[in-house]
Design a protein around this motif. Sequence first.
Motif, PDB file in Angstrom:
ATOM      1  N   TYR A   1       6.492 -12.445 -16.729  1.00 19.50           N
ATOM      2  CA  TYR A   1       7.458 -12.290 -15.645  1.00 19.50           C
ATOM      3  C   TYR A   1       7.067 -13.212 -14.496  1.00 19.50           C
ATOM      4  O   TYR A   1       5.905 -13.542 -14.297  1.00 19.50           O
TER       5      TYR A   1
ATOM      6  N   GLN B   1       7.611 -13.313 -10.224  1.00 19.95           N
ATOM      7  CA  GLN B   1       8.050 -12.547  -9.067  1.00 19.95           C
ATOM      8  C   GLN B   1       7.926 -13.425  -7.833  1.00 19.95           C
ATOM      9  O   GLN B   1       6.854 -13.962  -7.540  1.00 19.95           O
TER      10      GLN B   1
ATOM     11  N   GLY C   1      12.419  -8.857  -7.176  1.00 14.98           N
ATOM     12  CA  GLY C   1      12.032  -8.091  -8.353  1.00 14.98           C
ATOM     13  C   GLY C   1      11.409  -8.977  -9.419  1.00 14.98           C
ATOM     14  O   GLY C   1      11.101 -10.147  -9.183  1.00 14.98           O
ATOM     15  N   LEU C   2      11.242  -8.412 -10.597  1.00 15.20           N
ATOM     16  CA  LEU C   2      10.639  -9.142 -11.721  1.00 15.20           C
ATOM     17  C   LEU C   2      11.722  -9.862 -12.511  1.00 15.20           C
ATOM     18  O   LEU C   2      12.772  -9.291 -12.805  1.00 15.20           O
TER      19      LEU C   2
ATOM     20  N   PHE D   1       4.392 -15.638  -8.139  1.00 20.27           N
ATOM     21  CA  PHE D   1       3.403 -14.707  -8.680  1.00 20.27           C
ATOM     22  C   PHE D   1       3.796 -14.461 -10.130  1.00 20.27           C
ATOM     23  O   PHE D   1       4.911 -14.019 -10.411  1.00 20.27           O
TER      24      PHE D   1
ATOM     25  N   LEU E   1       3.229 -12.603 -13.746  1.00 23.16           N
ATOM     26  CA  LEU E   1       2.695 -11.367 -14.291  1.00 23.16           C
ATOM     27  C   LEU E   1       2.850 -11.342 -15.802  1.00 23.16           C
ATOM     28  O   LEU E   1       3.922 -11.639 -16.332  1.00 23.16           O
TER      29      LEU E   1
END
Lengths: 111, 113
Positions: free
Chosen positions: B35, B37, B42-43, B88, B90
Amino acid sequence: QKEVEQNSGPLSVPEGAIASLNCTYSDRGSQSFFWYRQYSGKSPELIMSIYSNGDKEDGRFTAQLNKASQYVSLLIRDSQPSDSATYLCAVRPTNDYKLSFGAGTTVTVRA
Amino acid sequence: DGGITQSPKYLFRKEGQNVTLSCEQNLNHDAMYWYRQDPGQGLRLIYYSQIVNDFQKGDIAEGYSVSREKKESFPLTVTSAQKNPTAFYLCASSIAGTAYEQYFGPGTRLTVT
């Protein structure tokens, strides 16, 4: 229409109060529902899973699911400053293994 | 300890360079996900994989590539074609054949200048 929608924040509650977070989803056949907590700058952490209608309690957290209304909620009782975070609702749609995430609701618990 | 590791925690690159983000899990999970961000957002799903040597594009796969040569590893390459790579990132994993609840790694914060 977004697959998963959460009530817009931010949500500010006094310490000791109940924080109520709401989430609706569009796929009526969805079977698995999750709540994640994400502190600022950190990764999401799974805090609740719910699969059947009704309430599920875990400590100060209660998840509520109503599949007929396509609605899932999270209640945080006796809110603490440490509960200040963004809460993400996630739903597993029918016949898929990836999750659909809502945009998140930011909760601030004020002392 | 079982878990998901992502490295490095912070990564800085110059524009035009490809960069590879590592994701390893020792949970024996079958499925893995990447993911992105952005601040206050949101993701967004980039790629996901349920089995070795197979993966699918998510909602924002353009400018990214992945491989799944081992069950434990799912590296993500951010290519120079990705227009706004600063974000970011994930990585998550889940057990196949169940509710597919996902567990996340600590994330990698990529800054491209």
